[in-house]
Design a protein around this motif. Sequence first.
Motif, PDB file in Angstrom:
ATOM      1  N   LYS A 269      41.787  95.890  15.985  1.00 18.56           N
ATOM      2  CA  LYS A 269      42.680  95.723  16.853  1.00 18.56           C
ATOM      3  C   LYS A 269      43.906  94.823  16.398  1.00 18.56           C
ATOM      4  O   LYS A 269      45.077  95.104  16.704  1.00 18.56           O
ATOM      5  CB  LYS A 269      42.260  95.128  18.234  1.00 18.56           C
ATOM      6  CG  LYS A 269      43.123  95.001  19.422  1.00 18.56           C
ATOM      7  CD  LYS A 269      42.533  94.464  20.759  1.00 18.56           C
ATOM      8  CE  LYS A 269      43.757  94.239  21.749  1.00 18.56           C
ATOM      9  NZ  LYS A 269      43.297  93.536  22.922  1.00 18.56           N
ATOM     10  N   MET A 271      44.234  93.649  13.045  1.00 19.04           N
ATOM     11  CA  MET A 271      44.625  93.800  11.528  1.00 19.04           C
ATOM     12  C   MET A 271      44.831  95.393  11.476  1.00 19.04           C
ATOM     13  O   MET A 271      45.376  95.606  10.402  1.00 19.04           O
ATOM     14  CB  MET A 271      43.566  93.419  10.647  1.00 19.04           C
ATOM     15  CG  MET A 271      43.119  91.835  10.682  1.00 19.04           C
ATOM     16  SD  MET A 271      41.908  91.493   9.438  1.00 19.04           S
ATOM     17  CE  MET A 271      43.000  91.490   8.146  1.00 19.04           C
ATOM     18  N   LYS A 272      44.569  96.179  12.357  1.00 15.75           N
ATOM     19  CA  LYS A 272      45.006  97.523  12.213  1.00 15.75           C
ATOM     20  C   LYS A 272      44.412  98.362  11.095  1.00 15.75           C
ATOM     21  O   LYS A 272      44.895  98.996  10.302  1.00 15.75           O
ATOM     22  CB  LYS A 272      46.621  97.590  12.213  1.00 15.75           C
ATOM     23  CG  LYS A 272      47.360  96.877  13.146  1.00 15.75           C
ATOM     24  CD  LYS A 272      47.129  97.115  14.471  1.00 15.75           C
ATOM     25  CE  LYS A 272      48.229  96.277  15.411  1.00 15.75           C
ATOM     26  NZ  LYS A 272      47.749  96.224  16.717  1.00 15.75           N
TER      27      LYS A 272
ATOM     28  N   PHE B  46      51.525  97.148  10.345  1.00 15.32           N
ATOM     29  CA  PHE B  46      50.902  95.846  10.118  1.00 15.32           C
ATOM     30  C   PHE B  46      51.838  94.659  10.249  1.00 15.32           C
ATOM     31  O   PHE B  46      51.685  93.676   9.860  1.00 15.32           O
ATOM     32  CB  PHE B  46      50.502  95.725   8.329  1.00 15.32           C
ATOM     33  CG  PHE B  46      49.590  96.457   7.862  1.00 15.32           C
ATOM     34  CD1 PHE B  46      48.407  96.938   8.688  1.00 15.32           C
ATOM     35  CD2 PHE B  46      49.335  96.796   6.573  1.00 15.32           C
ATOM     36  CE1 PHE B  46      47.452  97.623   8.149  1.00 15.32           C
ATOM     37  CE2 PHE B  46      48.229  97.730   6.216  1.00 15.32           C
ATOM     38  CZ  PHE B  46      47.317  98.014   6.913  1.00 15.32           C
ATOM     39  N   LYS B  48      54.302  92.129  12.425  1.00 13.81           N
ATOM     40  CA  LYS B  48      54.240  91.291  13.665  1.00 13.81           C
ATOM     41  C   LYS B  48      54.392  92.262  14.686  1.00 13.81           C
ATOM     42  O   LYS B  48      55.080  92.976  14.966  1.00 13.81           O
ATOM     43  CB  LYS B  48      55.365  89.979  13.395  1.00 13.81           C
ATOM     44  CG  LYS B  48      54.974  89.016  12.391  1.00 13.81           C
ATOM     45  CD  LYS B  48      53.961  87.938  12.757  1.00 13.81           C
ATOM     46  CE  LYS B  48      53.649  87.204  11.743  1.00 13.81           C
ATOM     47  NZ  LYS B  48      52.674  86.426  12.027  1.00 13.81           N
ATOM     48  N   GLY B  50      52.797  94.240  15.610  1.00 14.93           N
ATOM     49  CA  GLY B  50      52.099  95.577  15.582  1.00 14.93           C
ATOM     50  C   GLY B  50      53.067  96.841  15.383  1.00 14.93           C
ATOM     51  O   GLY B  50      52.715  97.960  15.537  1.00 14.93           O
ATOM     52  N   TYR B 115      52.329  86.642  24.348  1.00 15.80           N
ATOM     53  CA  TYR B 115      53.594  86.258  23.434  1.00 15.80           C
ATOM     54  C   TYR B 115      54.514  85.545  24.228  1.00 15.80           C
ATOM     55  O   TYR B 115      55.467  84.945  23.726  1.00 15.80           O
ATOM     56  CB  TYR B 115      54.259  87.419  22.938  1.00 15.80           C
ATOM     57  CG  TYR B 115      53.550  88.054  21.558  1.00 15.80           C
ATOM     58  CD1 TYR B 115      53.123  87.402  20.663  1.00 15.80           C
ATOM     59  CD2 TYR B 115      53.463  89.406  21.721  1.00 15.80           C
ATOM     60  CE1 TYR B 115      52.464  88.053  19.552  1.00 15.80           C
ATOM     61  CE2 TYR B 115      52.661  90.238  20.641  1.00 15.80           C
ATOM     62  CZ  TYR B 115      52.239  89.532  19.657  1.00 15.80           C
ATOM     63  OH  TYR B 115      51.593  89.829  18.616  1.00 15.80           O
ATOM     64  N   ASN B 306      49.751  99.857  17.554  1.00 11.47           N
ATOM     65  CA  ASN B 306      49.001  99.254  18.990  1.00 11.47           C
ATOM     66  C   ASN B 306      48.532 100.343  19.879  1.00 11.47           C
ATOM     67  O   ASN B 306      49.229 101.184  20.358  1.00 11.47           O
ATOM     68  CB  ASN B 306      50.454  98.609  19.656  1.00 11.47           C
ATOM     69  CG  ASN B 306      50.773  97.343  18.894  1.00 11.47           C
ATOM     70  OD1 ASN B 306      49.817  96.637  18.410  1.00 11.47           O
ATOM     71  ND2 ASN B 306      51.931  97.084  18.879  1.00 11.47           N
TER      72      ASN B 306
END
Lengths: 317, 317
Positions: A269, A271-272, B46, B48, B50, B115, B306
């Motif tokens: 989730k 770190m993908k 990868f 920020k 996602g 966030y 995501n």
Amino acid sequence: MRIPTFDDVLEAHERIRPYIHKTPVLTSSYLNALTGAELFFKCENFQKAGAFKVRGASNAVFGLRDDQLARGVATHSSGNHALSLSYAAGRRGIPCTVVMPRTAPQAKKDAVRGYGGVIVECEPSTSSREAVFAEVQARTGADFVHPYNDPRVIAGQGTCSRELMEQVEGLDAIVAPIGGGGMISGTCLTLSTIAPQVKIYAAEPLNADDAARSFKAGHIIADDAPDTVADGLKVPLKDLTWHFVKNHVTDVFTATEDEIVEAMKLTWKRMKIVIEASCSVPLAVILKNPQAFKGKRVGVILTGGNVDLDKLPWMKG
Amino acid sequence: MRIPTFDDVLEAHERIRPYIHKTPVLTSSYLNALTGAELFFKCENFQKAGAFKVRGASNAVFGLRDDQLARGVATHSSGNHALSLSYAAGRRGIPCTVVMPRTAPQAKKDAVRGYGGVIVECEPSTSSREAVFAEVQARTGADFVHPYNDPRVIAGQGTCSRELMEQVEGLDAIVAPIGGGGMISGTCLTLSTIAPQVKIYAAEPLNADDAARSFKAGHIIADDAPDTVADGLKVPLKDLTWHFVKNHVTDVFTATEDEIVEAMKLTWKRMKIVIEASCSVPLAVILKNPQAFKGKRVGVILTGGNVDLDKLPWMKG
């Protein structure tokens, strides 16, 4: 028992370099904040054949003498070592026979065949596997490349932490999963020579905690058919890997099945990346033992990414 | 309509650099063999928050004048732009309000709040969203950062292909997904200045093919509430993004739902990375149109990662 040396690691690295990836190191500010440590994930899930095992397998295959080539290599494995040995043999153009239980996942069988390996099926029992493997070896004369209790394999796995130490400065510790102990042994072999100050933690499923119990007892205790979602970690230590665990490992930490699955899903989730349950155990034990890792720079070996995407462990039923 | 220039991209890049990752480029020998092309995957999954959207959102947020800061920013989005704007506003320490349908996934709402964003819920209809957003804007005086039809956002997205061109030499083409067209527009903006010889292909779900139909017709045709697994690509082109599509895109290719899901699963399986359905469309169209890509060096923008891991599109029921 021939114990490999760091010179064997250096030789292995030169030998296998054309056939492996120097895998990247990823970080996650989320996981750093969560653990209070600085984590450096060595992504062997991006490795050729999807796992670090290709390092040891390639070292064995490309170290064969010319007179051994025609007879090829053989092993028994239903996991990443089977894929990796098939891959390496395919790159060298030599035969590879893998004894696998007929119950092994079709996807794993397909992958072995995709790399050019020949599968000989056995019943899912130790006695059948040993009988069938003996027959295969007698018939082919192939060189047996054990999944972990082989000095060539351990020297090959030692190249992983050598890369990691080049990629990340000032590591305080490395955490790697432990099953048979091939990766941990390679890590011990490398670090005890080039960075003996770095602590080495082995991470093991509580459901297959033979290494943790052996470590405490001071002698090998083999589990009897353990069951865990971390299916790469069911196998027991052997004499060669026990030698390294006994002499160089700082501690062996365990995690429950739920903790392993949670760490796996968290890694996907945040770190993908796709990692196996087996290499989620290190993050699980880091989350469980913050006192050992807080404020430290910690290398984490993500050993592989060969997952059945149709059967994810957090999807019940 | 203010059309951004490449100078805006350069300015954006300097502005956002501390808040974004320079994402890595991955390759796959398996996918190269399968497609006959050399594929270079720009891993914005990868990034920020996602997704690439953080580039444009950060450029808008960090470009605000001091007198705008207290009133903050606002947007309507149930996707990655909502997360990205919240992330950027959080980094600058200013308020961020996001209008989201009350039916949006809980995970997305949690991420926005994680966030530091404030969610104002609306009904899942255009009229409700517009009414609620107008109320929010009147009340807060916040700066509206549109998810894509905003020159600051497009200039920010343009930094992605600028990085890719630095990371990979001699690209013949770039393929990116198209929804509202923010990423494609940024790509056009950058490449038309620094590498006009590189072809730009937009990849779109057949179920939401407003860009493909607009491209053929020569004017904007908006879809009416399209439904696709690629949920980031449901929104229509707007005047600013249409300007770039019309003038700089080589072609718009479409893929079916099955083709998109197959490409997504193939990427997870072979590349061991988690990507959204939306950014699986480029690989789907490359597999479907080999004549356009064979023998070529092709950049592929993986726009985000995501994903709801509990609801994967290949898991039915």
